[in-house]
Write a protein that holds these residues in place. Sequence first.
Motif, PDB file in Angstrom:
ATOM      1  N   PRO A  51       0.786  -1.245   0.000  1.00 12.24           N
ATOM      2  CA  PRO A  51       0.000   0.000   0.000  1.00 12.24           C
ATOM      3  C   PRO A  51       0.813   1.288   0.000  1.00 12.24           C
ATOM      4  O   PRO A  51       0.307   2.331  -0.383  1.00 12.24           O
ATOM      5  N   LEU A  52       2.075   1.218   0.427  1.00  9.69           N
ATOM      6  CA  LEU A  52       2.925   2.411   0.431  1.00  9.69           C
ATOM      7  C   LEU A  52       4.079   2.223  -0.542  1.00  9.69           C
ATOM      8  O   LEU A  52       4.498   1.096  -0.802  1.00  9.69           O
ATOM      9  N   PRO A  53       4.612   3.318  -1.085  1.00  8.23           N
ATOM     10  CA  PRO A  53       5.756   3.184  -2.001  1.00  8.23           C
ATOM     11  C   PRO A  53       7.014   2.743  -1.258  1.00  8.23           C
ATOM     12  O   PRO A  53       7.101   2.858  -0.040  1.00  8.23           O
ATOM     13  N   LYS A  54       7.963   2.235  -2.016  1.00  2.78           N
ATOM     14  CA  LYS A  54       9.312   1.977  -1.505  1.00  2.78           C
ATOM     15  C   LYS A  54      10.218   2.995  -2.185  1.00  2.78           C
ATOM     16  O   LYS A  54       9.955   3.400  -3.317  1.00  2.78           O
ATOM     17  N   ALA A  55      11.283   3.385  -1.503  1.00  4.90           N
ATOM     18  CA  ALA A  55      12.188   4.373  -2.096  1.00  4.90           C
ATOM     19  C   ALA A  55      13.625   4.084  -1.693  1.00  4.90           C
ATOM     20  O   ALA A  55      13.901   3.560  -0.615  1.00  4.90           O
ATOM     21  N   TRP A  56      14.525   4.429  -2.613  1.00  5.97           N
ATOM     22  CA  TRP A  56      15.963   4.311  -2.402  1.00  5.97           C
ATOM     23  C   TRP A  56      16.574   5.637  -2.811  1.00  5.97           C
ATOM     24  O   TRP A  56      16.097   6.295  -3.740  1.00  5.97           O
ATOM     25  N   ALA A  57      17.643   6.051  -2.137  1.00  3.01           N
ATOM     26  CA  ALA A  57      18.262   7.332  -2.472  1.00  3.01           C
ATOM     27  C   ALA A  57      19.762   7.274  -2.257  1.00  3.01           C
ATOM     28  O   ALA A  57      20.252   6.572  -1.368  1.00  3.01           O
ATOM     29  N   ALA A  58      20.477   8.023  -3.087  1.00  2.00           N
ATOM     30  CA  ALA A  58      21.931   8.163  -2.943  1.00  2.00           C
ATOM     31  C   ALA A  58      22.336   9.496  -3.559  1.00  2.00           C
ATOM     32  O   ALA A  58      21.700   9.987  -4.502  1.00  2.00           O
ATOM     33  N   TRP A  59      23.393  10.069  -3.031  1.00  2.00           N
ATOM     34  CA  TRP A  59      23.953  11.289  -3.612  1.00  2.00           C
ATOM     35  C   TRP A  59      24.804  10.893  -4.810  1.00  2.00           C
ATOM     36  O   TRP A  59      25.549   9.912  -4.752  1.00  2.00           O
ATOM     37  N   ASN A  60      24.695  11.641  -5.874  1.00  2.00           N
ATOM     38  CA  ASN A  60      25.462  11.357  -7.085  1.00  2.00           C
ATOM     39  C   ASN A  60      26.954  11.226  -6.782  1.00  2.00           C
ATOM     40  O   ASN A  60      27.644  10.384  -7.357  1.00  2.00           O
ATOM     41  N   SER A  61      27.458  12.036  -5.864  1.00  2.00           N
ATOM     42  CA  SER A  61      28.888  12.001  -5.530  1.00  2.00           C
ATOM     43  C   SER A  61      29.312  10.681  -4.892  1.00  2.00           C
ATOM     44  O   SER A  61      30.494  10.379  -4.816  1.00  2.00           O
ATOM     45  N   THR A  62      28.346   9.871  -4.425  1.00  2.00           N
ATOM     46  CA  THR A  62      28.679   8.595  -3.797  1.00  2.00           C
ATOM     47  C   THR A  62      28.397   7.401  -4.713  1.00  2.00           C
ATOM     48  O   THR A  62      28.695   6.265  -4.333  1.00  2.00           O
ATOM     49  N   PRO A  64      29.278   5.118  -7.678  1.00  2.00           N
ATOM     50  CA  PRO A  64      30.530   4.864  -8.402  1.00  2.00           C
ATOM     51  C   PRO A  64      30.359   4.536  -9.888  1.00  2.00           C
ATOM     52  O   PRO A  64      31.339   4.240 -10.558  1.00  2.00           O
ATOM     53  N   THR A  65      29.129   4.586 -10.396  1.00  2.00           N
ATOM     54  CA  THR A  65      28.883   4.235 -11.796  1.00  2.00           C
ATOM     55  C   THR A  65      28.147   5.370 -12.486  1.00  2.00           C
ATOM     56  O   THR A  65      27.753   6.349 -11.854  1.00  2.00           O
ATOM     57  N   ALA A  66      27.915   5.211 -13.780  1.00  2.00           N
ATOM     58  CA  ALA A  66      27.011   6.126 -14.478  1.00  2.00           C
ATOM     59  C   ALA A  66      25.616   5.949 -13.870  1.00  2.00           C
ATOM     60  O   ALA A  66      25.247   4.837 -13.463  1.00  2.00           O
ATOM     61  N   LEU A  67      24.852   7.022 -13.795  1.00  2.00           N
ATOM     62  CA  LEU A  67      23.530   6.943 -13.167  1.00  2.00           C
ATOM     63  C   LEU A  67      22.641   5.890 -13.823  1.00  2.00           C
ATOM     64  O   LEU A  67      21.870   5.214 -13.155  1.00  2.00           O
ATOM     65  N   ARG A  68      22.753   5.742 -15.143  1.00  2.00           N
ATOM     66  CA  ARG A  68      21.914   4.755 -15.842  1.00  2.00           C
ATOM     67  C   ARG A  68      22.222   3.335 -15.380  1.00  2.00           C
ATOM     68  O   ARG A  68      21.388   2.450 -15.496  1.00  2.00           O
ATOM     69  N   ASP A  69      23.429   3.108 -14.848  1.00  2.00           N
ATOM     70  CA  ASP A  69      23.837   1.780 -14.409  1.00  2.00           C
ATOM     71  C   ASP A  69      23.649   1.546 -12.915  1.00  2.00           C
ATOM     72  O   ASP A  69      23.886   0.449 -12.421  1.00  2.00           O
ATOM     73  N   TRP A  70      23.233   2.577 -12.186  1.00  2.00           N
ATOM     74  CA  TRP A  70      23.099   2.450 -10.734  1.00  2.00           C
ATOM     75  C   TRP A  70      21.886   1.596 -10.387  1.00  2.00           C
ATOM     76  O   TRP A  70      20.773   1.863 -10.818  1.00  2.00           O
ATOM     77  N   ASN A  71      22.123   0.561  -9.626  1.00  2.00           N
ATOM     78  CA  ASN A  71      21.055  -0.272  -9.085  1.00  2.00           C
ATOM     79  C   ASN A  71      21.107  -0.135  -7.569  1.00  2.00           C
ATOM     80  O   ASN A  71      22.064  -0.583  -6.939  1.00  2.00           O
ATOM     81  N   PRO A  72      20.087   0.498  -6.985  1.00  6.85           N
ATOM     82  CA  PRO A  72      20.115   0.711  -5.533  1.00  6.85           C
ATOM     83  C   PRO A  72      20.211  -0.608  -4.778  1.00  6.85           C
ATOM     84  O   PRO A  72      19.690  -1.631  -5.210  1.00  6.85           O
ATOM     85  N   GLU A  73      20.881  -0.529  -3.645  1.00  9.17           N
ATOM     86  CA  GLU A  73      21.046  -1.685  -2.767  1.00  9.17           C
ATOM     87  C   GLU A  73      20.235  -1.456  -1.492  1.00  9.17           C
ATOM     88  O   GLU A  73      19.697  -0.368  -1.268  1.00  9.17           O
ATOM     89  N   GLU A  74      20.194  -2.455  -0.655  1.00 10.50           N
ATOM     90  CA  GLU A  74      19.444  -2.353   0.602  1.00 10.50           C
ATOM     91  C   GLU A  74      19.947  -1.174   1.448  1.00 10.50           C
ATOM     92  O   GLU A  74      19.157  -0.494   2.098  1.00 10.50           O
ATOM     93  N   LYS A  75      21.248  -0.888   1.421  1.00  4.93           N
ATOM     94  CA  LYS A  75      21.797   0.230   2.205  1.00  4.93           C
ATOM     95  C   LYS A  75      21.259   1.583   1.725  1.00  4.93           C
ATOM     96  O   LYS A  75      21.293   2.566   2.452  1.00  4.93           O
ATOM     97  N   ASP A  76      20.748   1.651   0.501  1.00  4.74           N
ATOM     98  CA  ASP A  76      20.207   2.883  -0.063  1.00  4.74           C
ATOM     99  C   ASP A  76      18.711   3.052   0.217  1.00  4.74           C
ATOM    100  O   ASP A  76      18.143   4.091  -0.102  1.00  4.74           O
ATOM    101  N   ARG A  77      18.083   2.042   0.778  1.00  2.42           N
ATOM    102  CA  ARG A  77      16.633   2.073   0.980  1.00  2.42           C
ATOM    103  C   ARG A  77      16.258   3.068   2.071  1.00  2.42           C
ATOM    104  O   ARG A  77      16.898   3.132   3.123  1.00  2.42           O
ATOM    105  N   LEU A  78      15.227   3.851   1.788  1.00  2.00           N
ATOM    106  CA  LEU A  78      14.708   4.806   2.765  1.00  2.00           C
ATOM    107  C   LEU A  78      13.589   4.141   3.556  1.00  2.00           C
ATOM    108  O   LEU A  78      12.676   3.552   2.974  1.00  2.00           O
ATOM    109  N   ARG A  79      13.667   4.235   4.843  1.00  3.75           N
ATOM    110  CA  ARG A  79      12.648   3.640   5.716  1.00  3.75           C
ATOM    111  C   ARG A  79      11.563   4.665   6.010  1.00  3.75           C
ATOM    112  O   ARG A  79      11.841   5.851   6.189  1.00  3.75           O
TER     113      ARG A  79
END
Length: 119
Positions: A51-62, A64-79
């Motif tokens: 029922p609620l969205p899930k979200a992941w976030a990271a600063w571009n400066s952190t 290590p890949t091109a943004l198109r290749d970034w796959n968020p990990e569990e450490k990036d998940r917003l609670r």
Amino acid sequence: MVPRLRHALKLRLLSIAEKQGRLFFDDHMEQTEDWQDTLVVDIEPPSAGQPLPKAWAAWNSTIPTALRDWNPEEKDRLRDRDGAPNRWSGRIEVPDVMKPLLGENAGLQISVTPRVLPL
């Protein structure tokens, strides 16, 4: 249906000193920020089983890949910090390297509420 939506929010901090109630430009470099970065946020929309969205976030400066290749990990998940039904809120800390400038508790809060369409 799109599985995830990617958003980018570019932030810049420009500082100008104030002295005796006036802006002081003598030690200021025009259009040069003290800090800038882009917050990249992936959102997985709600579904019948979620029922609620899930979200992941990271600063571009952190990232290590091109943004198109970034796959968020569990450490990036917003609670969800809100807990209210039909509302979601998450917090993103600023990168550690910027805490001396912005403050130890500096961060952003993102809130998501249902869209109400006019009848």
